[in-house]
Design a protein around this motif. Structure first.
Motif, short mmCIF file in Angstrom:
data_model
loop_
_atom_site.label_atom_id
_atom_site.label_comp_id
_atom_site.label_asym_id
_atom_site.label_seq_id
_atom_site.Cartn_x
_atom_site.Cartn_y
_atom_site.Cartn_z
N VAL A 15 67.97 70.58 21.57
CA VAL A 15 67.03 70.27 22.66
C VAL A 15 67.79 70.29 23.97
O VAL A 15 68.93 69.82 24.05
N ALA A 16 67.16 70.84 25.00
CA ALA A 16 67.72 70.78 26.35
C ALA A 16 66.74 70.05 27.26
O ALA A 16 65.55 70.37 27.28
N VAL A 44 63.05 73.18 24.84
CA VAL A 44 63.27 72.68 26.20
C VAL A 44 62.23 71.63 26.56
O VAL A 44 61.02 71.87 26.46
N LEU A 45 62.71 70.47 26.99
CA LEU A 45 61.86 69.45 27.58
C LEU A 45 62.19 69.41 29.07
O LEU A 45 63.29 69.03 29.47
N VAL A 46 61.24 69.86 29.89
CA VAL A 46 61.44 69.81 31.33
C VAL A 46 61.24 68.36 31.78
O VAL A 46 60.26 67.70 31.42
N ARG A 88 60.21 63.97 19.81
CA ARG A 88 59.09 64.83 19.44
C ARG A 88 59.36 66.29 19.78
O ARG A 88 58.95 67.19 19.05
N THR A 89 60.06 66.53 20.88
CA THR A 89 60.45 67.90 21.22
C THR A 89 61.34 68.47 20.12
O THR A 89 61.18 69.63 19.72
N GLY A 90 62.25 67.66 19.63
CA GLY A 90 63.12 68.11 18.54
C GLY A 90 62.35 68.45 17.28
O GLY A 90 62.77 69.31 16.49
N GLU A 91 61.21 67.79 17.09
CA GLU A 91 60.37 68.06 15.92
C GLU A 91 59.41 69.24 16.14
O GLU A 91 58.69 69.64 15.25
N GLY A 92 59.40 69.76 17.38
CA GLY A 92 58.54 70.90 17.67
C GLY A 92 57.20 70.55 18.27
O GLY A 92 56.35 71.43 18.46
N ASP A 93 56.97 69.27 18.57
CA ASP A 93 55.70 68.87 19.18
C ASP A 93 55.65 69.32 20.65
O ASP A 93 56.67 69.35 21.34
#
Length: 219
Positions: free
Chosen positions: A53-54, A81-83, A120-125
């Motif tokens: 994740v970034a 990517v989580l902005v 959640r980003t790491g899980e693909g949400d």
């Protein structure tokens, strides 16, 4: 909630903010594998550190966060990517999502909200600050109103994959889908990954767009 630590990179041109985000991630048990204050440095660092994740700010001194996102999303393997931005402007959000961002969170978010978004980003949400998700879905519906191209070679999804896709389009999390269909969380993830592969899509955001284009969110 998953307790699996993630390999995370933090990209922000403000040293104090960058250090604070990295510290919060480390205290939550994640491994901060790289930090960067410029876009090109972030792309180089990601190639070496291979984060899962970034966390990326949009305002960077050389190439912007949208371009960084585009590079990271196209990497092999792709980086989710989580902005994390101070801007909630519609165009900034849409540009980031179209570049491949999995989520978009405002910097006004609370610490726990941020850490949950990273998980959640790491899980693909697809994770968005409240209010921004509707903006993105509205844009996808507008794009979906364009005439569809004929494609006789379109991939075929199984009934279960279609069922999972329909619930993804409605905004349910993997956990909620698993409960609704009486499946394990891992089984739902496998169905989503199989669907992504069949449709040649890269992330859950693109999957939601596809589902909307097919009208699955209204069924």
């Amino acid at each position: 909630m998953s307790d699996v630590p993630l390999r995370v990179m933090v990209v922000d041109d403000h040293p104090m903010w960058r250090d604070a985000v990295a510290r919060d991630l480390a205290e939550a048990g994640h491994e901060v594998v790289a930090t960067a204050g410029e876009g090109r440095a972030a792309v180089r660092a990601a190639a070496a550190a291979r984060p899962q994740v970034a966390v990326v700010d949009l305002q960077l001194p050389d190439i912007g966060g949208v371009e960084v996102t585009r590079h990271l999303a196209a990497a092999d393997p792709p980086v989710r990517v989580l902005v994390l931005s101070a801007s909630g402007e519609q165009q900034d959000v849409l540009d980031a999502v179209k570049a491949g961002a999995t989520g978009y969170l405002l910097k006004s978010a609370a610490r726990e909200e941020f850490l949950d978004a990273v998980r959640r980003t790491g899980e693909g949400d697809a994770v968005f600050t409240p209010g921004l998700a509707g903006l993105v879905l509205g844009e996808y519906r507008r794009l979906a109103s364009a005439p569809a191209r004929e494609d006789d070679g379109a991939p075929r999804l199984t009934e279960r994959e279609t069922e999972v896709l329909r619930l993804v389009a409605k905004g349910l999390t993997y956990k909620q889908i698993a409960q609704r269909l009486v499946l394990s969380h891992r089984t739902v993830q496998n169905h989503v990954q199989n669907t992504l592969r069949k449709l040649q899509l890269h992330n859950r955001v693109e999957l939601v767009r596809y589902a909307i284009e097919q009208g699955l969110d209204e069924e």
